[in-house]
Write an enzyme that holds these catalytic residues in place. Structure first.
Site, PDB file in Angstrom:
ATOM      1  CE  LYS A   1      -3.914   1.811   2.857  1.00  0.00           C
ATOM      2  NZ  LYS A   1      -4.861   1.648   3.814  1.00  0.00           N
TER       3      LYS A   1
ATOM      4  CB  SER B   1      -7.955   3.794   3.388  1.00  0.00           C
ATOM      5  OG  SER B   1      -7.019   3.015   4.121  1.00  0.00           O
TER       6      SER B   1
ATOM      7  CB  SER C   1      -8.315   0.853   6.260  1.00  0.00           C
ATOM      8  OG  SER C   1      -8.928   2.076   6.284  1.00  0.00           O
TER       9      SER C   1
END
Length: 493
Positions: A97, A178, A202
């Site tokens: 990420k 997210s 997330s």
């Protein structure tokens, strides 16, 4: 869908890359364990694996369905395969990420243009571990900008740097966030695994929305050094994979003193059903009931219902504390990283100065609120709110429920089906059962439970602090029984 049928279905959608007669390409959706076995038996090589996944990324992420899950590819990925270090992940591609630092040719920006031109000086601690275990960092995944802490009106999966990530099951629907790109990429077979981060939902929300496994470990089991923060009281990285077994494999690398779990017999296992966290969506509840029957048939003892005390109050207190903690943690991070933006105040000013590119769809209300919460009395109130929130969510919440019924874990549907993407309105109000474990800092595993109207729904397992191995062992056992993962069809409707 049984695993053999899943692979056959996926192969019909997108055929695998052809290779020389000496080696063969993996089937789409081969797991980390599958690929490790292929490498061990010399059915493939690390360079061929990287070529295979780069080709799938070109066909699915960059063209074709255009998921837009990957924000940047590692230009050194092929070169790394020439000298992979021996280890549990030798030669296996992993995506990271874009709020996790890498000191290489790639950037680390949290999706923001504000951090685009100043690279970190060192790898995040977890990246150091991945490299030492022989993993090939294939690229960075897109995310909800700043891990979705900028605005209450945000659209999950959108960042100014990366654009919008789409759900591989239905391209019109949200991948959640997210860790949107991490979830969508793994679900689409662009890599066998990715690393996401979670403050509240997330990891588990996008994993369940995209139909894969997501594991939020106990807070502190994985080092947070080198991860762009929201609050150190809840932030953690975690694996996002096709199977629970693969999540456990990654945890062996990412965490200290982690013992590889083995699947357990479900006979006599006591599971508490969290009805108040299960929502009211009729199709989700029907799918959940079918799953509960499978668990009963396997010998599990279901305590139904189980109340989770103090959940609402704990969540409210934690959010109050989080906005206060955001300013302090982000200021500390930006100051030590350097670059043109060195504080939350400077970040707010940058966004205003670049409103056309940074804020075309939503604002930065949470940033602006947080910047006002830096006085000593407010900070002290935040500390008290955090202390009480953790007590209510953990010892007086999850632990109280587990102990009252001598339970091994708590279960509920992770999510309702993902909502339609609407950049003007922001995210749809979709239920996700993430807050209690996030606030307590306790382990939370989601694994596929099935589809509702073509969109994935997950099953959550929640345990007490440091019960990570136990939760993953239970998850492996349930996964073997339910076999509920489905290949995405990239529907345009």
């Amino acid at each position: 869908m049984k695993r053999r049928r899943l692979l056959q279905s996926a192969a019909m959608v997108l055929p695998p890359l052809s290779c020389s007669h000496k080696h063969r390409a993996p089937l789409p959706f081969a797991t980390l364990a599958d690929l490790a076995a292929m490498l061990q038996t010399r059915q493939t090589t690390p360079p061929l694996l990287v070529e295979h996944f780069l080709e799938r990324i070109a066909r699915i992420d960059r063209t074709g369905p255009k998921l837009n899950a990957i924000i940047e590819l590692n230009p050194e990925a092929k070169a790394i395969t020439a000298a992979c270090k021996p280890g549990l992940l030798r030669g296996l591609p992993v995506l990271i990420k874009d709020n996790i630092e890498t000191a290489d040719a790639m950037q680390t920006t949290a999706g923001s243009l504000a951090l685009r031109d100043h690279k970190p000086a060192r790898d995040a601690a977890l990246v150091t571990r991945l490299r030492a275990a022989g993993a090939v960092i294939l690229g960075k995944t897109n995310l909800s900008e700043w891990a979705n802490i900028r605005s209450p009106n945000s659209t999950s999966g959108w960042s100014a740097r990366g654009g919008l990530t789409r759900n591989p099951h239905k391209l019109t629907h949200s991948a959640s966030g997210s860790s949107s790109g991490s979830a969508a990429a793994v679900a689409a077979g662009l890599a066998p695994a990715a690393i996401g981060t979670e403050t509240n939902g997330s990891i588990v929300s996008p994993a369940s929305a995209c139909g894969i496994v997501g594991f939020k470990p106990t807070l502190g089991r994985i080092s947070g050094a080198g991860i762009i923060p929201i609050t150190h009281h809840q932030d953690t990285a975690g694996p996002m994979t096709l199977t629970v077994r693969d999540a456990a494999l990654l945890m062996q690398v990412l965490a200290d003193d982690f013992t590889a779990p083995s699947p357990l017999s479900l006979k006599g296992i006591r599971l508490g059903v969290l009805r108040k966290q299960s929502g009211s969506h009729p199709q989700v509840l029907a799918l959940f009931e079918a799953t509960l029957k499978q668990l009963r048939d396997a010998g599990a003892i279901l305590i139904d219902p189980v109340e989770l005390p103090n959940a609402r109050e704990a969540g409210g207190l934690a959010f109050k504390a989080m906005l206060i903690e955001l300013r302090a943690d982000l200021n500390a991070y930006l100051a030590q990283r350097g670059g043109d933006v060195r504080s939350l105040a400077e970040l707010i000013a940058f966004n205003e100065a670049h409103r056309d590119t940074e804020m075309p769809h939503f604002g930065q209300e949470f940033f602006e609120q947080s910047e006002k919460l830096g006085t000593p009395d407010i900070i002290a109130a935040g500390e008290q709110a955090r202390k009480l929130a953790r007590q209510l969510a953990g010892p007086d919440g999850i632990d109280a429920a587990l102990q009252a019924h001598a339970l091994d874990a708590l279960i509920c549907p992770t999510n309702d089906p993902a909502g339609l993407i609407d950049l003007k309105k922001g995210d749809a109000d979709v239920r996700v059962a993430s807050t209690p474990a996030a606030v307590a800092g306790y382990p939370h595993l989601t694994l596929p439970m099935g589809l509702v109207d073509g969109l994935p729904v997950g099953l959550s397992l929640i345990g007490t602090a440091n019960a990570d191995e136990r939760i993953l062992a239970l998850g492996q056992s349930i996964e073997e029984i339910t076999q509920a993962r489905h290949a995405p069809v990239f529907s345009a409707r």
